[in-house]
Motif scaffolding. Structure first.
Motif, PDB file in Angstrom:
ATOM      1  N   GLY A   1      66.932  74.503  25.405  1.00 27.50           N
ATOM      2  CA  GLY A   1      66.883  75.022  24.046  1.00 27.50           C
ATOM      3  C   GLY A   1      66.029  74.230  23.094  1.00 27.50           C
ATOM      4  O   GLY A   1      66.134  74.410  21.883  1.00 27.50           O
ATOM      5  N   GLY A   2      65.150  73.357  23.593  1.00 22.79           N
ATOM      6  CA  GLY A   2      64.299  72.577  22.717  1.00 22.79           C
ATOM      7  C   GLY A   2      62.989  73.267  22.396  1.00 22.79           C
ATOM      8  O   GLY A   2      62.743  74.417  22.763  1.00 22.79           O
ATOM      9  N   SER A   3      62.123  72.544  21.695  1.00 23.04           N
ATOM     10  CA  SER A   3      60.822  73.091  21.317  1.00 23.04           C
ATOM     11  C   SER A   3      59.898  73.265  22.518  1.00 23.04           C
ATOM     12  O   SER A   3      58.961  74.059  22.479  1.00 23.04           O
ATOM     13  N   PHE A   4      60.180  72.512  23.605  1.00 27.09           N
ATOM     14  CA  PHE A   4      59.429  72.649  24.855  1.00 27.09           C
ATOM     15  C   PHE A   4      60.431  72.959  25.961  1.00 27.09           C
ATOM     16  O   PHE A   4      60.887  72.053  26.671  1.00 27.09           O
ATOM     17  N   PRO A   5      60.813  74.235  26.138  1.00 28.50           N
ATOM     18  CA  PRO A   5      61.883  74.613  27.073  1.00 28.50           C
ATOM     19  C   PRO A   5      61.610  74.114  28.492  1.00 28.50           C
ATOM     20  O   PRO A   5      60.518  74.298  29.039  1.00 28.50           O
ATOM     21  N   GLY A   6      62.618  73.460  29.080  1.00 27.26           N
ATOM     22  CA  GLY A   6      62.501  72.929  30.432  1.00 27.26           C
ATOM     23  C   GLY A   6      61.900  71.545  30.508  1.00 27.26           C
ATOM     24  O   GLY A   6      61.861  70.947  31.586  1.00 27.26           O
ATOM     25  N   LEU A   7      61.438  71.006  29.368  1.00 26.71           N
ATOM     26  CA  LEU A   7      60.802  69.684  29.350  1.00 26.71           C
ATOM     27  C   LEU A   7      61.494  68.754  28.365  1.00 26.71           C
ATOM     28  O   LEU A   7      60.894  67.796  27.878  1.00 26.71           O
ATOM     29  N   GLU A   8      62.755  69.027  28.069  1.00 27.34           N
ATOM     30  CA  GLU A   8      63.522  68.170  27.173  1.00 27.34           C
ATOM     31  C   GLU A   8      63.753  66.802  27.832  1.00 27.34           C
ATOM     32  O   GLU A   8      63.894  66.701  29.057  1.00 27.34           O
TER      33      GLU A   8
END
Length: 350
Positions: free
Chosen positions: A21-28
């Motif tokens: 759910g971050g600004s870069f989904p899957g790369l938190e």
């Protein structure tokens, strides 16, 4: 020929990482190359120019780098009546930010409204754009385009017989001692993957103030406002699917200040962005604030340190992680960005 590299480090809560759910989904909670780009561009002859760009990026923490063709297009610059024609694969000139590659953005991540309306990659299409600058006493650019329509989020029909049509009008005013301002309006009309109508209208403006004798702007202000008119399929009380129009809107506003003209302090910029957007295909709203600090050792190297707080009215953004469930209404993120440029580089936008 030029090479650019754009690297992002991200820290956030564990529930945000779990639900992507971050600004870069899957790369938190990860440090990754967002964009490593090799560009070839230049004049073919006095009447035409071309550019080809390849990008390498990482889209998940367990994947290797993906290399893809980002742009490949030809521009005919001296057509009759002051027109130009651009053909091929390109970042569509919808609004201010979409035509610009991520390493040239004035902030760290994609504004929420553009992420929700066009997806992570933005509006990248194959087709043609025609530009006309009429002979007026002031600057006015008129643009129209026809494209395949392969954007999974907004325009996914994917055939030129039912094309994505775009248009843009842009003007520029030099305010002399008071700076300069650019104002534009854009429209994109096509069909979704479900063969339903989708229309997005945008308005954008940017203001810059550069004091006499300065090499950089002391103050920059940028904003975009988007409206989406989209037909979606929804079941009525009897359980029968019906097509309904869903209207949504969103915007972002950015401001940057670089108040010193010379010396070491002139290399620092303080920026801030506010985002607010509805979801174009599902109920819900999200808004975010993002202060950040930028350091420029030179015009070819840049570092940013930023913080972003995102609040969502629903537990999930339909685009990024609604299928995963969980709770991520409040997202706090810390960013470190490092960007470099080697070799030639196209002119930066106003």
């Amino acid at each position: 020929m030029g090479v650019t590299g754009d690297f992002i480090g991200n820290l956030t809560q564990h529930n945000v990482q779990k639900n992507q759910g971050g600004s870069f989904p899957g790369l938190e909670n990860f440090f990754f190359p967002r964009e490593v780009e090799v560009s070839f561009f230049g004049q073919i002859d006095p009447y035409a120019r071309a550019e080809v760009r390849f990008e390498a990026e990482q889209d998940s923490r367990n994947s290797s780098l993906n290399v893809n063709l980002a742009e490949a297009n030809l521009t005919l610059m001296a057509l009759p009546y002051g027109t130009q024609l651009k053909m091929g694969m390109m970042r569509n000139r919808f609004g201010y930010l979409n035509p610009i590659h991520a390493h040239d953005w004035p902030f760290i991540d994609n504004p929420n409204v553009l992420q929700q309306f066009f997806g992570t990659e933005g509006l990248v299409e194959s087709g043609a754009e025609a530009t006309w600058v009429p002979p007026l006493p002031f600057y006015l650019e008129v643009l129209g385009g026809v494209f395949n329509g392969v954007n999974d989020v907004a325009f996914g029909r994917g055939q030129i017989s039912d094309p994505l049509a775009t248009g843009r009008v842009r003007t520029f005013f030099d305010l002399e001692d008071w700076g300069a301002i650019q104002i534009g309006s854009s429209v994109a009309s096509g069909q979704t993957q479900q063969q339903r109508s989708s229309i997005i209208v945008g308005f954008d403006a940017k203001y810059k103030y550069t004091p006499p004798g300065w090499q950089h702007a002391a103050v920059s202000v940028l904003g975009e406002y988007l409206l989406s008119f989209r037909d979606v399929v929804a079941a009525n009380l009897a359980g029968i699917d019906q097509t309904r129009q869903r209207d949504s809107q969103g915007f972002y506003v950015y401001g940057g200040i670089q108040p010193f003209a010379h010396g070491e302090l002139s290399k620092w910029l303080l920026g801030f962005r506010y985002d607010r957007t509805q979801y174009p295909a599902a109920p819900g709203t999200e808004w975010a604030v993002q202060p950040f600090l930028t350091y420029y050792p030179s015009e070819f190297l840049r570092f940013r340190l930023g913080y972003k707080q995102t609040t969502r009215s629903q537990c999930c953004s339909y685009l990024d992680f609604q299928e995963n469930g969980g709770s991520a209404k409040q997202v706090s993120e810390y960013f470190l960005q490092a960007t470099f440029i080697m070799g030639a580089h196209p002119a930066h936008p106003f």
